[in-house]
Every structure is written in C-alpha cells, then in structure tokens.
Design an enzyme around this catalytic site. Structure first.
Site, PDB file in Angstrom:
ATOM      1  N   CYS A 236       1.018  -1.393  -0.088  1.00  0.00           N
ATOM      2  CA  CYS A 236       0.038   0.312   0.327  1.00  0.00           C
ATOM      3  C   CYS A 236       1.025   1.248   0.086  1.00  0.00           C
ATOM      4  O   CYS A 236       1.050   2.137  -0.002  1.00  0.00           O
ATOM      5  CB  CYS A 236      -0.894   0.237   1.194  1.00  0.00           C
ATOM      6  SG  CYS A 236      -1.784   1.033   0.863  1.00  0.00           S
TER       7      CYS A 236
ATOM      8  N   CYS B 127      -6.051   2.617  -4.974  1.00  0.00           N
ATOM      9  CA  CYS B 127      -5.085   2.986  -3.847  1.00  0.00           C
ATOM     10  C   CYS B 127      -6.274   4.142  -2.738  1.00  0.00           C
ATOM     11  O   CYS B 127      -6.031   5.997  -4.301  1.00  0.00           O
ATOM     12  CB  CYS B 127      -3.824   3.701  -4.372  1.00  0.00           C
ATOM     13  SG  CYS B 127      -2.839   4.124  -2.542  1.00  0.00           S
TER      14      CYS B 127
END
Length: 412
Positions: A161, A340
């Site tokens: 991430c 994201c």
C-alpha cells in the site's frame, strides 16, 4: 508426508481468496493452506485505526473463520520450498507435497533494517500504521502532540500500500486542525521516491493538497536511524549519499523497510533476483515451474502491492490455474489493475485506480483525481464489507464488470 491437489502457502487476502475458489471446485481434503497465524487482519483498515476512525479489533477475524471450512489448515510456517520435488517443508519438519502450488506469503516487514527503530517504537512520539501492535499508538501520539515537527516517512524499498504513508499525513493534518494545534506543528513528508505518487494524474492532485495545507515534502530522503533518547531522526539524501540530515521530532510516523520473505529469498529456484516469486506478470504462472502460481505482494508482478491488486489477480489466477489443472493453457491476462484510495482527511478521498505503467483505469465516469466524499465512505464502510463477505470467499475479483457497465462497455 501430506499430499494435496493444491497447496496454498499463506492465509492473507490472496491465500484465503484462492483457497475458497478452489475448495469449491475440488472438494474436501484436496486443498491445504499453510499459515501459522491465529488472526487474519484487514490491513487497509490500519490507516483508519491510526486516525482514530476504527479500532484494531474491527480489522481482525479469527483465521479459522476466514479460511474455507473444507480446506485443511496446516497451522505452521513454511520453512523451505522444493519446486523440483513439488514439496513444502513446514516448521515441524513435515513435508507437504502438491500437484499445484500457489504462493501467497505477502511481504516481509524488516523492523530491524532502520537503526534504532524497533526500540524507538516503544518510546513516546514514534509510531507506525504497518502493524496491529503499533497502529493504535499512532492516534495516541496525535492526541499527545503539543508542538514541533511531525515527520512521516517512505522507505527506499518496495512496500505494501504505497499510498498509506501519506494517508496518515493528511489525516494528521486534519486532526491537528480540529484540535487547534496545527499552527504549532510543522508537517514533513520525507520520501525516498523522486515523486509524490507514482501515477502522474494523482500526484498532481496530491501536490495541490500538500501546497494548500502547508506540508513540507522532501523527495529522495530516506530514514536510516531513529534516536529516541534525543528525539532525532537521521535521513540520507539518496542522490547524494554523503549528505545526511538530522531532524528533531515530536511525532515520527515510520513506514518500515520491507522485502520478500526470507524463506523465498532462500529458494532461488522459485524467485527472481530480489526474492519475489518469478511469475509471468499477465498469467501469474511461474516462469520455470508451470504448476506453480503466485498472488499478491510476494510475486514479481510490477504493480502496487494492494488488496485491490490481489482481488483482480485472484480472478485471473483462478481461471488460469483451473485451465492448467484441466490440461489447458493460461488464457486470462492480468492488466496490472490496482487501486489506492488516497484518504486526505476525515471526510474526503482521491480514488486512484490504475494498471501497468501507471495508466489510470478508473471505475466511475467522473474525474477520480479530485477529493470527494463518496470514495471516503466507500473506503471506510463499503470496502471492508466487500473484503470480508466477498473477496475472502473468492467471489470478488475487482470492479472490472462494474467499470465496463458504467462506461457502457468502452473501458478495459
């Protein structure tokens, strides 16, 4: 010796999803999952935990509840791979043989790679959202903040991430404004990257956010040491390694160095030079062992390491592995899709979606490069539901079908 049609190594998002798909196809006793952890975490929620919007308990489920009931759960670590002999050795010394293998081990966090970090995390001011142990401490440090530097870091390694290190930066900015302490704080984002974000469209939007909020951004600056006794963080300029910088901190949020798991790095027959499972980026099939596949953060696929990528990969891997099991070839192709949700505070989000080479691949027929309320609600409430109820059960393969429908079939 234990024998299975399919062995899945790892009980994270990729491992659970694949195991669920193939347990339904193959039946009881044909699929084994090698995973030592007793808890499964929805890790994208830890940003919300660090911002005080969720609790770490909400991010966890017992592993027994998320693995498919008809799969055999081997509650041990994989300590060695032998792809030539089709076997995996576990921490008890047992050998597990397979006809097909899916490696879903995730990425390894190396807390010791930054000098002083491991010890500093147990001292005032230092925190990290990359662990269920430390994510709750992030919010405690925000509440305890008085004045001075609040520093947020991004390391010089691949990480899971890649948006998370700056999400907490924006949340911290908003929290300090609400608490009336922002004028006493200097917010600093020190990133090893030459850019703010890897996709130009979203990077431009994020630069507007940091400029509007008076946040200092230093590119190509990498954390090398934490000195908790003096509250000092030491950074190096990656373009001029002889130049080091020492910065005092009141709050220091560290994104730790990460790498492929050590057990994979110890098996070059499975991996590339960096230790990631060497698979074709489109089919997810191993480049040298056709009965081996990989999914998620442990693979060599050149896309951002996110749960969204795992979901899309799972759909492709499921089709290709089943085709190979049935005597066919890999025909499904992964386009690198990942997402994201770049949370920029307590009510807004930039929903970044893109494929290989940083090409935007957006689900909704609007400009997702703008801060909006709806993606924030999706991130906070809808995505956890999709994860627990659909993805881990092997039913959610990303938003491709939704995207095509919303774009009237005129999208990839």
């Amino acid at each position: 010796m234990l024998r299975y049609k399919l062995v899945v190594v790892g009980g994270g998002s990729g491992g659970c999803s694949v195991a669920a798909k193939f347990t339904r196809k193959l039946g009881k006793g044909q699929v084994a999952v090698i995973e030592p952890a007793e808890k499964h975490y929805y890790q994208p929620m830890w940003t919300m935990v660090g911002g005080g919007m969720k609790t770490v308990e909400q991010s966890a489920r017992p592993m027994k509840d998320v693995l498919p009931a008809q799969a055999d759960w081997i509650r041990e670590r994989a300590v060695a791979f032998d792809p030539k002999s089709n076997k995996v050795t576990t921490s008890s010394g047992d050998e597990v043989t397979y006809e097909y293998l899916v490696v879903a081990m995730g990425i390894q966090i190396n807390w010791d790679a930054i000098k002083g970090l491991k010890e500093a995390l147990d001292t005032p001011g230092v925190c990290s959202n990359y662990s269920p142990k430390y994510a709750p401490k992030t919010f405690e440090e925000l509440k305890a903040f008085r004045e001075g530097n609040a520093i947020f870091t991004f390391p010089n390694t691949p990480i899971k991430c890649p948006g998370a290190p700056q999400k907490i930066l924006y949340i911290a900015d908003q929290y300090l404004r609400k608490a009336g302490k922002r004028d006493k704080a200097t917010l600093i984002y020190n990133t090893s990257l030459p850019v703010l974000f890897g996709v130009k469209k979203y990077a431009e939007s994020l630069w507007k956010v940091v400029e509007d909020r008076g946040i200092v951004v230093n590119n190509r600056r990498c954390l090398t040491e934490v000195r908790p006794d003096t509250r000092e963080a030491v950074f190096v300029d990656l373009d001029r390694p002889e130049h080091q910088f020492m910065e005092k901190y009141e709050l220091l949020h560290v994104t730790p160095n990460m790498s492929a798991p050590d057990v994979l790095k110890a098996c070059p027959a499975l991996t590339d030079a960096a230790g990631y499972v060497d698979v074709d980026k489109h089919t997810l099939q191993h480049n040298r062992h056709p009965n081996v596949f990989a999914i998620g953060d442990c693979s060599s696929v050149p896309t951002s390491k996110t749960a969204a990528a795992v979901a899309a990969e799972c759909g492709v891997l499921g089709k290709n592995l089943w085709s190979v099991m049935s005597g066919g070839q890999c025909t499904a192709s992964y386009d690198g899709y990942t997402s994201c949700p770049l949370v920029t505070g307590y009510s807004k989000c930039i929903l970044a979606e893109f494929k290989f080479d940083g090409v935007p691949l957006e689900t909704f027929p609007i400009d997702q490069g703008k801060e909006r309320w709806a993606p924030f609600v999706m991130k906070k409430e809808l995505m956890p539901f999709l994860y627990w109820q659909l993805m881990l059960k092997g039913y959610w393969n990303g938003p491709k079908v939704i995207r095509k429908a919303l774009h009237l079939g005129m999208s990839d």
